[in-house]
Design a protein around this motif. Structure first.
Motif, PDB file in Angstrom:
ATOM      1  N   LEU A 141      37.479  76.015  62.947  1.00  0.00           N
ATOM      2  CA  LEU A 141      37.278  76.033  61.500  1.00  0.00           C
ATOM      3  C   LEU A 141      38.368  75.252  60.773  1.00  0.00           C
ATOM      4  CD1 LEU A 141      36.162  79.748  60.949  1.00  0.00           C
ATOM      5  CD2 LEU A 141      34.734  77.702  60.873  1.00  0.00           C
ATOM      6  N   ARG A 142      39.616  75.366  61.248  1.00  0.00           N
ATOM      7  CA  ARG A 142      40.709  74.639  60.602  1.00  0.00           C
ATOM      8  C   ARG A 142      40.556  73.135  60.820  1.00  0.00           C
ATOM      9  NH1 ARG A 142      45.948  77.548  61.540  1.00  0.00           N
ATOM     10  NH2 ARG A 142      45.149  78.705  59.746  1.00  0.00           N
ATOM     11  N   ARG A 143      40.054  72.746  61.981  1.00  0.00           N
ATOM     12  CA  ARG A 143      39.826  71.317  62.237  1.00  0.00           C
ATOM     13  C   ARG A 143      38.765  70.771  61.273  1.00  0.00           C
ATOM     14  NH1 ARG A 143      38.156  71.690  67.129  1.00  0.00           N
ATOM     15  NH2 ARG A 143      40.243  71.704  68.027  1.00  0.00           N
ATOM     16  N   LYS A 144      37.709  71.522  61.067  1.00  0.00           N
ATOM     17  CA  LYS A 144      36.697  71.093  60.102  1.00  0.00           C
ATOM     18  C   LYS A 144      37.263  71.062  58.690  1.00  0.00           C
ATOM     19  CE  LYS A 144      32.629  72.668  62.672  1.00  0.00           C
ATOM     20  NZ  LYS A 144      31.431  73.546  62.643  1.00  0.00           N
ATOM     21  N   LEU A 145      38.123  72.025  58.363  1.00  0.00           N
ATOM     22  CA  LEU A 145      38.735  72.041  57.032  1.00  0.00           C
ATOM     23  C   LEU A 145      39.621  70.821  56.827  1.00  0.00           C
ATOM     24  CD1 LEU A 145      39.103  73.593  54.389  1.00  0.00           C
ATOM     25  CD2 LEU A 145      40.995  74.837  55.458  1.00  0.00           C
ATOM     26  N   ARG A 146      40.365  70.436  57.885  1.00  0.00           N
ATOM     27  CA  ARG A 146      41.192  69.230  57.774  1.00  0.00           C
ATOM     28  C   ARG A 146      40.319  67.990  57.559  1.00  0.00           C
ATOM     29  NH1 ARG A 146      44.344  71.404  62.238  1.00  0.00           N
ATOM     30  NH2 ARG A 146      46.380  72.135  61.493  1.00  0.00           N
ATOM     31  N   GLN A 147      39.207  67.925  58.275  1.00  0.00           N
ATOM     32  CA  GLN A 147      38.305  66.781  58.096  1.00  0.00           C
ATOM     33  C   GLN A 147      37.743  66.733  56.680  1.00  0.00           C
ATOM     34  OE1 GLN A 147      35.423  67.411  61.181  1.00  0.00           O
ATOM     35  NE2 GLN A 147      36.712  66.573  62.811  1.00  0.00           N
ATOM     36  N   LEU A 148      37.339  67.905  56.181  1.00  0.00           N
ATOM     37  CA  LEU A 148      36.832  67.947  54.803  1.00  0.00           C
ATOM     38  C   LEU A 148      37.924  67.587  53.809  1.00  0.00           C
ATOM     39  CD1 LEU A 148      34.629  71.178  54.954  1.00  0.00           C
ATOM     40  CD2 LEU A 148      33.843  68.804  54.905  1.00  0.00           C
ATOM     41  N   SER A 149      39.146  68.058  54.063  1.00  0.00           N
ATOM     42  CA  SER A 149      40.253  67.720  53.166  1.00  0.00           C
ATOM     43  C   SER A 149      40.544  66.226  53.190  1.00  0.00           C
ATOM     44  CB  SER A 149      41.497  68.508  53.569  1.00  0.00           C
ATOM     45  OG  SER A 149      42.601  68.147  52.769  1.00  0.00           O
ATOM     46  N   LEU A 150      40.517  65.628  54.385  1.00  0.00           N
ATOM     47  CA  LEU A 150      40.733  64.181  54.481  1.00  0.00           C
ATOM     48  C   LEU A 150      39.636  63.411  53.765  1.00  0.00           C
ATOM     49  CD1 LEU A 150      42.356  61.822  55.642  1.00  0.00           C
ATOM     50  CD2 LEU A 150      40.996  62.011  57.737  1.00  0.00           C
ATOM     51  N   ALA A 152      37.805  64.564  51.258  1.00  0.00           N
ATOM     52  CA  ALA A 152      37.980  64.771  49.816  1.00  0.00           C
ATOM     53  C   ALA A 152      39.121  63.922  49.276  1.00  0.00           C
ATOM     54  CB  ALA A 152      38.244  66.245  49.540  1.00  0.00           C
ATOM     55  N   THR A 153      40.216  63.806  50.044  1.00  0.00           N
ATOM     56  CA  THR A 153      41.330  62.964  49.607  1.00  0.00           C
ATOM     57  C   THR A 153      40.910  61.503  49.515  1.00  0.00           C
ATOM     58  OG1 THR A 153      42.889  64.481  50.654  1.00  0.00           O
ATOM     59  CG2 THR A 153      43.706  62.280  50.107  1.00  0.00           C
TER      60      THR A 153
END
Length: 471
Positions: A141-150, A152-153
């Protein structure tokens, strides 16, 4: 109802909060990186040892609740740490629970060592699997969150770049709108107004200098209105071909040397000359010199442009000034000449096509001999009604007996024949009292692109071959 719902949704969007209660206004406000290793390790020790310690308060004989069939208090550490910080800290919490279980059970002197070891092994495997399983889910889940954050950035960066370009484009569009609002004329409009406002008054005077002195201010005002020139001077040329003192100024007068190289080069060449044609120039040199040159290459005067915005000092603006100067020169030249001369009109626009790359079109309507004799005057009037400001028309007879009406369309391309024919066909059909044009009525066109001479165009216009140049 819908309006209230939309307002509530917008208000909720403006007050977006993350799971920890902090307000979120952009992608960078979402914290996806975990705490430091020291903080996570401290949390693991506190939860892994603190939660099982609660068992001593409820069941001192069995503090870890082993006799209930599952070490519920020992499971809290692997589950919480694996869910919060990943597999590594879930395994660390599981190892702490196993060690705590061994120490506590050894201190209670449980009977049946073999059974005790079997229970410890089973619970140890269960705790390790529990910590690994919860940690693996959290890691994914954290890996997917990092991808979504990247993502979004990246979208934020692209949005910021788009907004910068949008604002630059908006400012540029506003400036262009202001510029076009201050100069709402096309080249055709400019030349039409020039002919309408100045032609008759220029041709009344027999002395060119008198005409320049009388109309100089109006000429410069016209140039300033239809171009971006802010300061200019009008210098007549005498009978000996020498420049004389300025007779009119646009803007405040300033110092101007008649021996300036820009003016001399313009007078000698009979073409527009600017500072970009010289490596060195005087301090008060004009930005460019525009000759009032006629079709016979005679210079009647020079407009010295002293000031204009730098952004407008480009080829398009200089071309406009050159065309205006040439038409002013032609107005002076037409004083003693036949204004309806077809050949001279062709030469004028051939010169513009060759020098200024301004193409024009000749459209012709050819009638058979019988129709030409009967309807010639009516057709001539219909064609006159279709002419625009700069258009000129002539009526000629061919050797074959056909009657041809010629319309010169300055600044028009070859496709101008199609709308001209569409406008003229209905009144012609009404004149001939037929649903279709009679056989033998043809529309033709020729392009004045500067490659053919006036004599060649005249030969084509007086021959039957133009009848087959239809489009």
């Amino acid at each position: 109802m819908n309006k209230d719902t939309n307002s509530a949704t917008q208000e909720e969007a403006r007050r977006a909060f993350s799971v920890d209660g902090t307000m979120i206004t952009r992608a960078s406000d979402i914290k996806v990186e975990p705490p430091s290793h020291g903080k996570r390790l401290l949390e693991t020790l506190l939860i892994g040892l603190g939660v099982p310690a609660l068992g001593f308060l409820f069941s001192p004989q069995d503090p870890l609740l082993i006799e209930l069939g599952a070490p519920w208090l020992l499971m809290a550490g692997p589950v919480l740490m694996g869910s919060l910080h990943g597999s590594l800290y879930g395994v660390i919490a599981a190892l702490l629970a196993i060690a705590l279980m061994v120490v506590v059970q050894s201190g209670l002197h449980i009977v049946g060592l073999s059974v005790f070891r079997g229970v410890i092994a089973i619970h140890a495997i269960a705790l390790l699997m529990l910590g690994l399983g919860c940690g693996e889910l959290t890691t994914r889940l954290r890996r997917k969150l990092r991808q979504l954050s990247l993502l979004a950035t990246t979208q934020d960066l692209r949005q910021e770049a788009f907004l910068r370009h949008y604002h630059l484009l908006r400012v540029s569009h506003d400036q262009l709108t202001e510029q076009m609002a201050s100069k709402p004329f096309t080249l055709r409009d400019t030349l039409t107004r020039l002919t309408r406002n100045l032609a008759e008054r220029v041709q009344r005077d027999t002395d060119e200098r008198v005409s320049l002195e009388r109309l100089g201010d109006e000429m410069l005002s016209f140039i300033g209105q239809h171009s971006r020139v802010q300061q200019a001077a009008l210098l007549p040329v005498d009978a000996q071909g020498k420049l004389t003192a300025p007779v009119a100024w646009l803007g405040a007068p300033s110092k101007l040397e008649l021996s300036d190289p820009v003016l001399e080069e313009c007078l000698n060449r009979g073409q527009l000359v600017g500072l970009n044609d010289f490596l060195e120039a005087q301090a008060n040199a004009p930005l460019c010199a525009v000759p009032l040159v006629d079709i016979r290459e005679r210079v009647h005067g020079i407009v010295a442009v002293m000031d204009m915005p730098f952004v407008d000092f480009h080829e398009g603006q200089l071309q406009l000034l050159s065309v205006i100067g040439a038409h002013l020169g032609d107005l002076f030249s037409a004083r003693s000449d036949d204004d309806d001369d077809l050949e001279e009109s062709l030469e004028i626009w051939i010169k513009h096509a060759h020098r200024d790359h301004l193409t024009s079109t000749i459209v012709s309507v050819t009638l058979p001999e019988a129709l030409g004799e009967r309807y010639g005057p009516q057709v001539a009037r219909l064609i006159d009604k279709q002419r625009r400001g700069l258009d000129r028309s002539w009526d000629i007879r061919l050797d074959s007996g056909h009657r041809r009406f010629i319309v010169l369309m300055p600044l028009a391309d070859i496709h101008s024949l199609t709308p001209f024919r569409a406008r003229l066909t209905p009144p012609l059909e009404s004149l001939f009292e037929q649903d279709e044009l009679p056989r033998g009525v043809t529309f033709s066109s020729l392009v004045i692109d500067g490659d053919r001479s006036a004599e060649s165009l005249l030969d084509t216009l007086h021959s039957d071959e133009m009848r087959y140049a239809t489009s």
